[in-house]
Write an enzyme that holds these catalytic residues in place. Structure first.
Site, short mmCIF file in Angstrom:
data_model
loop_
_atom_site.label_atom_id
_atom_site.label_comp_id
_atom_site.label_asym_id
_atom_site.label_seq_id
_atom_site.Cartn_x
_atom_site.Cartn_y
_atom_site.Cartn_z
N LYS A 129 -2.87 8.22 -3.73
CA LYS A 129 -2.05 7.56 -2.70
C LYS A 129 -1.34 6.32 -3.24
CE LYS A 129 -5.92 4.95 -0.90
NZ LYS A 129 -6.86 4.77 0.16
N GLY A 130 -1.92 5.66 -4.24
CA GLY A 130 -1.26 4.57 -4.93
C GLY A 130 -1.01 3.33 -4.12
#
Length: 191
Positions: A70-71
């Site tokens: 998801k970062g």
């Protein structure tokens, strides 16, 4: 362990010219494609990264932002890169467990996030981490993994003071960390 924020007026001046400012990033910011290609070409295997929050720190937002797909800030985390194998150990991991997992996983880099700062816990934990890894990987033996720490309160110290290779602060993105890993671990790669 309570923090107070106090607002007020000050009559003294600050000499902004005397404040040391980092020269900027000493490595280029690479794309995911460039990072994957550099790792595949130089290592001919996946780059292994072990990440955790150590000590009593239970705040995984930072380490998850860098490691998880998801970062952060619109960028995918290190799990997104085909050529990077991520081992996320989560929160409240002991230094001994992190060291053992780094050894069994043949880690190229160890990423640690520290948010808890009461009584400088983040500094003590980081020094403990560095001491354990330096003792476990003496010079001339197996290569020590790159030690990278990050968190919002590391802005007053330098990596050498803590015994680590790199410190990242608040707002660091996964691409910055991945680009640094390529820069630091694969210095002889073709540009």
């Amino acid at each position: 362990f309570t923090f107070f924020i106090v607002y007020g007026r000050a009559n003294h001046l600050i000499d902004y010219a005397s404040i040391p400012v980092p020269a900027g990033r000493e490595y280029p910011l690479l794309t995911a494609k460039e990072i994957n290609l550099a790792i595949r070409t130089a290592l001919n295997r996946r780059l292994v990264v072990v990440g955790a929050c150590i000590g009593t720190d239970a705040h995984t937002v930072g380490i998850d932002a860098i490691l998880n797909v998801k970062g952060f800030a619109g960028e995918k985390g290190l799990e997104y890169y085909r050529e990077i194998q991520v081992i996320n150990m989560g929160a409240q991991v002991t230094v001994e467990d992190l060291l053992a997992r780094a050894k069994t996983g043949n880690a190229d880099a160890v990423l640690v996030s520290q948010v808890v700062t009461q009584k400088n816990a983040h500094l003590h934990n980081t020094k403990q981490l560095a001491a354990a890894f330096h003792a476990a990987y003496p010079s001339g033996g197996a290569a020590r993994p790159l030690l990278v720490v990050g968190g919002p309160r590391f802005d007053t110290v330098r990596p050498g003071e803590l015994g680590v290779d790199r410190i990242f602060g608040k707002g660091t993105t996964p691409a910055e960390v991945a680009s640094y890993l390529v820069h630091a671990l694969l210095p002889d790669r073709d540009q």
